[in-house]
Design an enzyme around this catalytic site. Structure first.
Site, short mmCIF file in Angstrom:
data_model
loop_
_atom_site.label_atom_id
_atom_site.label_comp_id
_atom_site.label_asym_id
_atom_site.label_seq_id
_atom_site.Cartn_x
_atom_site.Cartn_y
_atom_site.Cartn_z
N TYR A 30 -3.68 6.83 -4.51
CA TYR A 30 -4.04 8.12 -5.69
C TYR A 30 -5.47 7.85 -5.93
O TYR A 30 -6.21 6.81 -5.68
CB TYR A 30 -3.00 7.64 -6.94
CG TYR A 30 -3.36 6.38 -7.58
CD1 TYR A 30 -3.21 5.10 -7.20
CD2 TYR A 30 -3.95 6.51 -8.78
CE1 TYR A 30 -3.52 3.91 -8.09
CE2 TYR A 30 -4.31 5.33 -9.74
CZ TYR A 30 -4.17 4.34 -9.20
OH TYR A 30 -4.62 3.08 -10.10
N ARG A 49 -13.40 7.28 -1.32
CA ARG A 49 -12.53 6.39 -1.69
C ARG A 49 -10.92 6.77 -1.26
O ARG A 49 -10.22 5.98 -0.69
CB ARG A 49 -12.59 5.84 -3.01
CG ARG A 49 -11.84 4.55 -3.41
CD ARG A 49 -11.99 4.04 -4.62
NE ARG A 49 -11.56 5.00 -5.66
CZ ARG A 49 -11.74 4.64 -7.03
NH1 ARG A 49 -12.16 3.49 -7.56
NH2 ARG A 49 -11.15 5.35 -7.96
N ARG A 97 15.55 5.63 4.28
CA ARG A 97 15.04 4.24 3.73
C ARG A 97 14.96 3.50 4.91
O ARG A 97 15.91 3.07 5.45
CB ARG A 97 15.63 3.73 2.51
CG ARG A 97 14.93 2.62 1.97
CD ARG A 97 15.60 1.97 1.03
NE ARG A 97 14.77 0.54 0.74
CZ ARG A 97 14.78 -0.56 1.25
NH1 ARG A 97 15.79 -0.70 2.13
NH2 ARG A 97 14.25 -1.59 0.51
N HIS A 99 11.91 0.57 6.38
CA HIS A 99 10.30 -0.07 6.21
C HIS A 99 9.32 0.36 7.03
O HIS A 99 8.37 1.14 6.81
CB HIS A 99 10.27 -1.54 6.30
CG HIS A 99 10.96 -2.12 5.10
ND1 HIS A 99 12.29 -1.98 4.79
CD2 HIS A 99 10.32 -3.06 4.06
CE1 HIS A 99 12.63 -2.69 3.58
NE2 HIS A 99 11.55 -3.45 3.24
N LYS A 144 -6.32 1.88 -3.27
CA LYS A 144 -6.05 2.45 -4.43
C LYS A 144 -4.46 2.64 -4.24
O LYS A 144 -4.26 3.84 -4.19
CB LYS A 144 -7.04 3.54 -4.80
CG LYS A 144 -6.83 3.86 -6.43
CD LYS A 144 -8.01 4.47 -7.09
CE LYS A 144 -7.73 4.82 -8.45
NZ LYS A 144 -7.61 3.77 -9.65
N GLU A 176 -11.65 -8.71 -10.98
CA GLU A 176 -11.53 -7.72 -11.90
C GLU A 176 -10.71 -7.47 -12.97
O GLU A 176 -10.25 -8.40 -13.45
CB GLU A 176 -11.40 -6.43 -11.00
CG GLU A 176 -9.82 -6.26 -10.30
CD GLU A 176 -10.05 -5.02 -9.50
OE1 GLU A 176 -10.68 -4.13 -9.64
OE2 GLU A 176 -9.08 -5.31 -8.65
N LEU A 200 -10.73 -3.63 -6.47
CA LEU A 200 -11.03 -1.95 -6.17
C LEU A 200 -12.55 -1.63 -6.38
O LEU A 200 -13.08 -1.98 -7.39
CB LEU A 200 -10.31 -1.37 -7.33
CG LEU A 200 -10.09 0.22 -6.87
CD1 LEU A 200 -9.14 0.46 -5.85
CD2 LEU A 200 -9.91 1.05 -7.97
N1 PMP Z 1 -9.87 -1.86 -10.74
C1 PMP Z 1 -8.87 -1.58 -10.90
C2 PMP Z 1 -7.51 -2.34 -10.53
C3 PMP Z 1 -8.45 -0.02 -11.43
O1 PMP Z 1 -7.21 0.39 -11.38
C4 PMP Z 1 -9.59 0.80 -11.75
C5 PMP Z 1 -9.24 2.04 -12.18
N2 PMP Z 1 -8.82 2.85 -11.50
C6 PMP Z 1 -10.76 0.27 -11.49
C7 PMP Z 1 -11.20 -0.94 -10.93
C8 PMP Z 1 -12.01 1.08 -11.80
O2 PMP Z 1 -12.23 2.12 -11.07
P1 PMP Z 1 -13.02 3.37 -11.45
O3 PMP Z 1 -14.30 3.12 -11.94
O4 PMP Z 1 -13.09 4.21 -10.15
O5 PMP Z 1 -12.16 3.98 -12.46
#
Ligand code: PMP
Length: 291
Positions: A30, A49, A97, A99, A144, A176, A200
């Protein structure tokens, strides 16, 4: 109005089969794209991305970047709010279903827009509470993915302690936040971990790094030890919806030192201002310069 597999409809009418692999396996990816006054922000970067996430999970991108751009602009135009958060999701599709990947199945594409919820002024003025939590996610946090169970548990751990975000630590290093990237300031230097498989690659992270460089603010992209996080002068979280938000307490202790302890710091205030100025500049640029 939402978009589902080529059609526009009110959200109440949007239905997917229970065998969608997004529902059964969390098998999808997403994006969340903020849009200000009808201008999607950093759309091209979000679509790059998206392509990386799709490549990583081996789902063929159903649309070209141009088609995605049109759809994002269209959903913004079809919805009434001045500032919107556009959510888009692609799953591997509907199949019995199993995998292993099904053959010849079309990905499911869903898009919705919501009013953009930015942090309340009190959070900007006072900063927010965060807690540290062990990062127990998988090793592909750079994707993501809609499989966000670990992130939900990590966020809830923060909420259970009255905090708004968890700051994640893996093997003694900062990774993060549960839904944000984390920056710190020490001795005037902005410090953040590198973009590896453990985080991310945030679109806001990139904007902050670019703004720091363009304005010659000292910046180090390197591994950050837990002790440095606890000893920072400033801590910030960044994301598309939270922008640059100061963290004022970590595990109940004030962030920073001396008189400024527990208060948002000056570098955060500067970066927030640079971010707002930058947003205004790109919003004035022609649409194709932004996309
Ligand atoms: N890390 C994670 C795990 C996130 O879910 C997000 C938000 N989507 C971010 C970092 C920040 O990413 P962005 O600046 O693209 O919103």
């Amino acid at each position: 109005m939402v978009y589902l597999n080529g059609e526009w409809m009110p959200i109440e009418q949007a239905k997917i089969p229970v065998l969608d692999r997004g529902f059964i396996f969390g098998d999808g990816v997403y994006e969340v794209i903020p849009s200000y006054s009808g201008h999607p922000f950093r759309l091209r970067e979000h679509l790059v991305r998206l392509q990386s996430s799709l490549d990583a999970v081996r789902i063929a991108n159903p649309y070209s970047p141009d088609r995605w751009s049109e759809l994002v602009r269209e959903i913004v135009a079809r919805n009434p709010w001045e500032d919107q958060g556009v959510y888009l999701q692609v799953t591997r599709g509907v199949a019995p279903r199993d995998h292993a990947f099904p053959k010849g199945v079309k990905p499911t594409v869903f898009m919705m827009a919501n009013p953009l919820v930015t942090p309340p002024q009190s959070h900007r003025d006072l900063g927010v509470a965060a807690v540290t939590v062990a990062d127990n996610r998988w090793l592909r946090c750079d994707i993501k993915s809609v499989s966000l169970l670990a992130n939900c548990l990590l966020r809830q751990a923060a909420v259970d302690q009255g905090a708004v975000e968890s700051v994640l630590l893996r093997d003694g290093l900062l990774t993060e936040g549960s839904a944000s990237n984390i920056f710190l300031v020490k001795g005037g230097v902005i410090i953040t971990p590198p973009k590896t498989n453990f985080i991310l690659p945030g679109i806001t992270y990139d904007v902050v790094v670019e703004l720091a460089r363009a304005n010659r603010l000292p910046l180090e992209i390197r591994q950050v030890a837990e002790a440095e996080v606890r000893d920072a002068d400033e801590l910030w979280l960044t994301s598309s919806t939270k922008e640059v938000l100061p963290i004022s307490t970590l595990d109940g202790k004030p962030v920073g030192h001396g008189e400024r302890a527990g208060k948002p710091g000056p570098v955060a205030a500067r970066m927030y201002q640079l971010y707002q100025d930058y947003k205004r500049t790109v919003m004035r640029a022609p649409a194709d310069a932004q996309a």
